[in-house]
Enzyme design. Structure first.
Site, PDB file in Angstrom:
ATOM      1  N   HIS A  80      -1.300  -2.163 -11.335  1.00 48.19           N
ATOM      2  CA  HIS A  80      -0.833  -3.516 -11.700  1.00 48.19           C
ATOM      3  C   HIS A  80      -1.251  -3.756 -13.151  1.00 48.19           C
ATOM      4  O   HIS A  80      -2.428  -3.967 -13.440  1.00 48.19           O
ATOM      5  CB  HIS A  80      -1.470  -4.570 -10.785  1.00 48.19           C
ATOM      6  CG  HIS A  80      -1.051  -4.465  -9.358  1.00 48.19           C
ATOM      7  ND1 HIS A  80       0.239  -4.734  -8.957  1.00 48.19           N
ATOM      8  CD2 HIS A  80      -1.729  -4.119  -8.249  1.00 48.19           C
ATOM      9  CE1 HIS A  80       0.326  -4.561  -7.638  1.00 48.19           C
ATOM     10  NE2 HIS A  80      -0.843  -4.182  -7.182  1.00 48.19           N
ATOM     11  N   GLU A 117      -9.068  -0.803  -1.421  1.00 46.65           N
ATOM     12  CA  GLU A 117      -9.886  -1.664  -2.287  1.00 46.65           C
ATOM     13  C   GLU A 117     -11.320  -1.829  -1.797  1.00 46.65           C
ATOM     14  O   GLU A 117     -11.822  -2.946  -1.692  1.00 46.65           O
ATOM     15  CB  GLU A 117      -9.208  -3.042  -2.432  1.00 46.65           C
ATOM     16  CG  GLU A 117      -7.808  -2.946  -3.013  1.00 46.65           C
ATOM     17  CD  GLU A 117      -7.089  -4.291  -3.095  1.00 46.65           C
ATOM     18  OE1 GLU A 117      -7.708  -5.319  -2.793  1.00 46.65           O
ATOM     19  OE2 GLU A 117      -5.899  -4.285  -3.458  1.00 46.65           O
ATOM     20  N   ASN A 177      -6.748   3.863  -1.473  1.00 44.44           N
ATOM     21  CA  ASN A 177      -5.904   3.132  -2.429  1.00 44.44           C
ATOM     22  C   ASN A 177      -6.712   2.041  -3.123  1.00 44.44           C
ATOM     23  O   ASN A 177      -7.467   1.318  -2.461  1.00 44.44           O
ATOM     24  CB  ASN A 177      -4.741   2.499  -1.640  1.00 44.44           C
ATOM     25  CG  ASN A 177      -3.657   1.896  -2.509  1.00 44.44           C
ATOM     26  OD1 ASN A 177      -3.138   2.561  -3.395  1.00 44.44           O
ATOM     27  ND2 ASN A 177      -3.293   0.639  -2.257  1.00 44.44           N
ATOM     28  N   ASP A 212       3.529  -2.400 -11.187  1.00 39.09           N
ATOM     29  CA  ASP A 212       4.266  -3.491 -11.839  1.00 39.09           C
ATOM     30  C   ASP A 212       3.602  -3.764 -13.184  1.00 39.09           C
ATOM     31  O   ASP A 212       2.406  -3.552 -13.351  1.00 39.09           O
ATOM     32  CB  ASP A 212       4.440  -4.740 -10.968  1.00 39.09           C
ATOM     33  CG  ASP A 212       3.149  -5.391 -10.517  1.00 39.09           C
ATOM     34  OD1 ASP A 212       2.066  -4.955 -10.950  1.00 39.09           O
ATOM     35  OD2 ASP A 212       3.229  -6.350  -9.721  1.00 39.09           O
ATOM     36  N   GLU A 254       1.642   0.770  -6.410  1.00 35.40           N
ATOM     37  CA  GLU A 254       2.035  -0.647  -6.484  1.00 35.40           C
ATOM     38  C   GLU A 254       2.409  -1.016  -7.916  1.00 35.40           C
ATOM     39  O   GLU A 254       2.106  -2.117  -8.391  1.00 35.40           O
ATOM     40  CB  GLU A 254       0.888  -1.555  -5.995  1.00 35.40           C
ATOM     41  CG  GLU A 254       0.420  -1.221  -4.592  1.00 35.40           C
ATOM     42  CD  GLU A 254      -0.690  -2.140  -4.071  1.00 35.40           C
ATOM     43  OE1 GLU A 254      -0.938  -3.203  -4.676  1.00 35.40           O
ATOM     44  OE2 GLU A 254      -1.303  -1.789  -3.051  1.00 35.40           O
TER      45      GLU A 254
HETATM   46  O1  G3I Z   1       4.394 -15.743   4.936  1.00 31.42           O
HETATM   47  C1  G3I Z   1       3.630 -16.893   4.575  1.00 31.42           C
HETATM   48  C2  G3I Z   1       4.487 -18.128   4.668  1.00 31.42           C
HETATM   49  O2  G3I Z   1       4.900 -18.320   5.989  1.00 31.42           O
HETATM   50  C3  G3I Z   1       3.689 -19.306   4.146  1.00 31.42           C
HETATM   51  O3  G3I Z   1       4.507 -20.431   4.093  1.00 31.42           O
HETATM   52  C4  G3I Z   1       3.169 -19.022   2.748  1.00 31.42           C
HETATM   53  C5  G3I Z   1       2.286 -20.136   2.212  1.00 31.42           C
HETATM   54  O4  G3I Z   1       1.327 -19.650   1.317  1.00 31.42           O
HETATM   55  O5  G3I Z   1       2.398 -17.859   2.783  1.00 31.42           O
HETATM   56  C6  G3I Z   1       3.129 -16.734   3.180  1.00 31.42           C
HETATM   57  O6  G3I Z   1       2.294 -15.620   3.176  1.00 31.42           O
HETATM   58  C7  G3I Z   1       1.990 -15.118   1.899  1.00 31.42           C
HETATM   59  C8  G3I Z   1       2.398 -13.669   1.853  1.00 31.42           C
HETATM   60  O7  G3I Z   1       1.994 -13.087   0.639  1.00 31.42           O
HETATM   61  C9  G3I Z   1       3.920 -13.508   1.963  1.00 31.42           C
HETATM   62  O8  G3I Z   1       4.559 -14.095   0.879  1.00 31.42           O
HETATM   63  C10 G3I Z   1       0.485 -15.228   1.684  1.00 31.42           C
HETATM   64  O9  G3I Z   1       0.114 -16.595   1.584  1.00 31.42           O
HETATM   65  C11 G3I Z   1       0.100 -14.492   0.436  1.00 31.42           C
HETATM   66  O10 G3I Z   1      -1.331 -14.456   0.356  1.00 31.42           O
HETATM   67  C12 G3I Z   1       0.593 -13.076   0.470  1.00 31.42           C
HETATM   68  O11 G3I Z   1       0.278 -12.460  -0.745  1.00 31.42           O
HETATM   69  C13 G3I Z   1       0.281 -11.055  -0.717  1.00 31.42           C
HETATM   70  C14 G3I Z   1      -1.041 -10.520  -1.214  1.00 31.42           C
HETATM   71  O12 G3I Z   1      -1.002  -9.109  -1.254  1.00 31.42           O
HETATM   72  C15 G3I Z   1      -2.177 -10.960  -0.312  1.00 31.42           C
HETATM   73  O13 G3I Z   1      -3.377 -10.377  -0.703  1.00 31.42           O
HETATM   74  C16 G3I Z   1       1.401 -10.563  -1.610  1.00 31.42           C
HETATM   75  O14 G3I Z   1       2.671 -10.908  -1.050  1.00 31.42           O
HETATM   76  C17 G3I Z   1       1.314  -9.050  -1.776  1.00 31.42           C
HETATM   77  O15 G3I Z   1       2.206  -8.642  -2.771  1.00 31.42           O
HETATM   78  C18 G3I Z   1      -0.091  -8.652  -2.188  1.00 31.42           C
HETATM   79  O16 G3I Z   1      -0.141  -7.263  -2.253  1.00 31.42           O
HETATM   80  C19 G3I Z   1      -1.378  -6.703  -2.671  1.00 31.42           C
HETATM   81  C20 G3I Z   1      -1.558  -5.390  -1.966  1.00 31.42           C
HETATM   82  O17 G3I Z   1      -1.441  -5.574  -0.575  1.00 31.42           O
HETATM   83  C21 G3I Z   1      -2.880  -4.745  -2.307  1.00 31.42           C
HETATM   84  N1  G3I Z   1      -3.025  -4.627  -3.750  1.00 31.42           N
HETATM   85  C22 G3I Z   1      -2.808  -5.820  -4.502  1.00 31.42           C
HETATM   86  C23 G3I Z   1      -1.442  -6.433  -4.187  1.00 31.42           C
HETATM   87  C24 G3I Z   1      -1.169  -7.630  -5.055  1.00 31.42           C
HETATM   88  O18 G3I Z   1      -2.050  -8.686  -4.806  1.00 31.42           O
END
Ligand code: G3I
Length: 444
Positions: free
Chosen positions: A237, A158, A201, A268, A266
């Site tokens: 996405h 990105e 990516n 969905d 990715e």
């Molecule tokens: O693990 C912590 C947890 O301990 C805490 O309680 C909770 C509170 O917010 O947060 C948890 O972490 C979160 C993590 O996902 C796991 O669930 C983060 O806050 C959250 O920001 C994170 O989001 C991820 C996101 O990327 C961050 O940018 C998503 O799971 C993930 O699916 C998403 O993936 C991205 C790709 O890497 C890049 N392309 C876009 C895609 C979708 O946004």
């Protein structure tokens, strides 16, 4: 394609069930084709994003293991997960996913080495030369740790802005090192693990547009100048505001024509029912039409754990039941469609439980086959002098004689692939202690 065809076992006499207490009966099963097997028949992998903390959930693991041939750690290989403090690397959760995949012959995509998001704050505080050192060290350490175990790395993720500018996105790397950071990251990556495929990516680059044009120009320039790059990932996405582009295939093809592989990384698609199913099929067909489109990864196993779960964008619902989108993807891959039940199977086993002078309890365990099911029924027949005086964990219906009970689930009958449930009943013997005849399991 492997055949899982099995013959139904027919219960000949009630005596079969009597003596030892436990007998397994299988419902008829047809050749079960999975996403992974179907994609493999087309020379491609079919992957999913995986979160380490869900691997212990049996239906999650069962669905993952049954259907997918590649995994991408959803968050566990990002900079903040691996190097939260400078020079101190934490591989536990990422290694857990790797071990799960390796033990089952799945490929692993590495996601991601250099990205502006999920970047620990210490990185942003570094001056340029120190930042360059830290970036190259991060790439080197992580790729060495996983040397030979990752089929493709998202080296840079990105790096371009949305919209019409075609410009690079602001980030500590861009702002302090300039656009050359991308090239430097790819050169460092190639020097560290020459065998890994190195990908750029991004999202909103799925159709031909200003952003994808800018990425295209970069990749073309890299290929012309010999900067190492092997693949471009298209996150894909989609939702109603950002549907599968009409020129998706054309866009994938123009990148492939530059001499790189392309991957859907990715995928969905928010929505439900047949419109979601059609969009998914179109996305899969676009990849299949491009010979250098080497694989498809969906961004999660089940809607309930999706990063945008409210949009129900994945192939399995929150109970791990296959959605219409699953069937359409399988069909697009040339697999044997479930067609509303063809691949859905279940089996039963019976065991006698407590026994008293006038009665005994029986327990039937229902196990889904290699596909998730959304319902089941099992017929239990007792001897003519006997009566069933109680049942639990199921909803019985009876024939006119009261001797044949058809048990269906209480409420939601969904079972994940390999998932189990059980129901029980009390048989009043009236002097006949024969076990019941338990028929084959019928899945829906
Ligand atoms: O693990 C912590 C947890 O301990 C805490 O309680 C909770 C509170 O917010 O947060 C948890 O972490 C979160 C993590 O996902 C796991 O669930 C983060 O806050 C959250 O920001 C994170 O989001 C991820 C996101 O990327 C961050 O940018 C998503 O799971 C993930 O699916 C998403 O993936 C991205 C790709 O890497 C890049 N392309 C876009 C895609 C979708 O946004």
């Amino acid at each position: 394609m492997r055949s899982h065809a099995r013959k139904a076992l027919v219960l000949a006499t009630t005596g079969l069930l009597a003596a030892t207490g436990v007998v397994a009966l299988s419902g008829t099963a047809h050749a079960a084709s999975t996403l992974g097997e179907s994609a493999a028949a087309k020379g491609r992998y079919f992957g999913t994003a995986v979160a380490a903390n869900h691997l212990g959930e049996a239906p999650y693991a069962a669905t993952l293991n049954a259907e997918f041939t590649s995994v991408t750690p959803e968050n566990e290989m990002k900079w903040d997960a691996l190097e939260a403090s400078r020079g101190s690397f934490t591989y536990g959760a990422a290694d857990q996913i790797l071990a799960h995949a390796q033990g089952r012959g799945m490929k692993v995509r590495g996601h991601t080495l250099v990205w502006h998001s999920q970047l620990p704050s210490w990185v942003g505080t570094l001056a340029a030369s120190d930042l360059r050192t830290a970036m190259n060290n991060h790439i080197t350490q992580v790729m060495r740790h996983y040397q030979g175990k990752i089929h493709s790395w998202d080296v840079v993720n990105e790096a371009f802005q949305d919209g019409s500018s075609g410009a690079r996105r602001s980030s500590p790397f861009q702002d302090k090192l300039g656009s050359g950071f991308i090239e430097e990251a790819f050169r460092t990556a190639r020097a560290t693990d020459p065998a890994a495929k190195l990908c750029y990516n991004d999202y909103n680059t799925d159709g031909v547009n200003a952003k994808s044009n800018a990425v295209y120009a970069m990749v073309k320039d890299f290929k012309q100048r010999g900067v190492p790059i092997d693949c471009v990932g298209f996150q894909s996405h989609f939702n109603s505001q950002s549907p599968v582009p009409a020129d998706y295939q054309q866009n994938l093809q123009r990148f492939a024509d530059l001499g790189v592989d392309v991957q859907i990384t990715e995928l969905d698609i928010e929505g439900s029912g047949s419109s979601q199913a059609t969009s998914y099929a179109n996305a899969v067909k676009a990849c299949l039409a491009v010979s250098r489109c080497t694989g498809i990864t969906v961004w999660g196993v089940t809607d309930k754990y999706s990063w945008r779960s409210g949009g129900t964008p994945l192939l399995f619902d929150g109970n791990y039941a296959k959605k219409p989108a699953y069937d359409s993807v399988l069909a697009a891959l040339g697999g044997t469609s479930g067609g509303g039940g063809g691949t859905r199977t279940c089996s039963v086993s019976y065991a006698k439980q407590e026994e008293w002078g006038d009665r005994y309890n029986g327990k039937v365990t229902v196990t889904a086959g290699s596909s998730a099911i959304s319902g089941w029924n099992v017929r239990v027949t007792i001897a003519s002098v006997q009566e069933i005086s109680a049942t639990w964990n199921g909803t019985p219906s009876w024939d006119g004689t009261g001797k044949v009970m058809t048990m269906t689930p209480n409420g939601n009958g969904s079972l994940a692939a390999g998932g189990t449930t059980s129901f029980g009943f009390t048989v009043m013997t009236h002097g006949n202690t024969a076990p019941p005849t338990v028929g084959a399991c019928t899945a829906s």
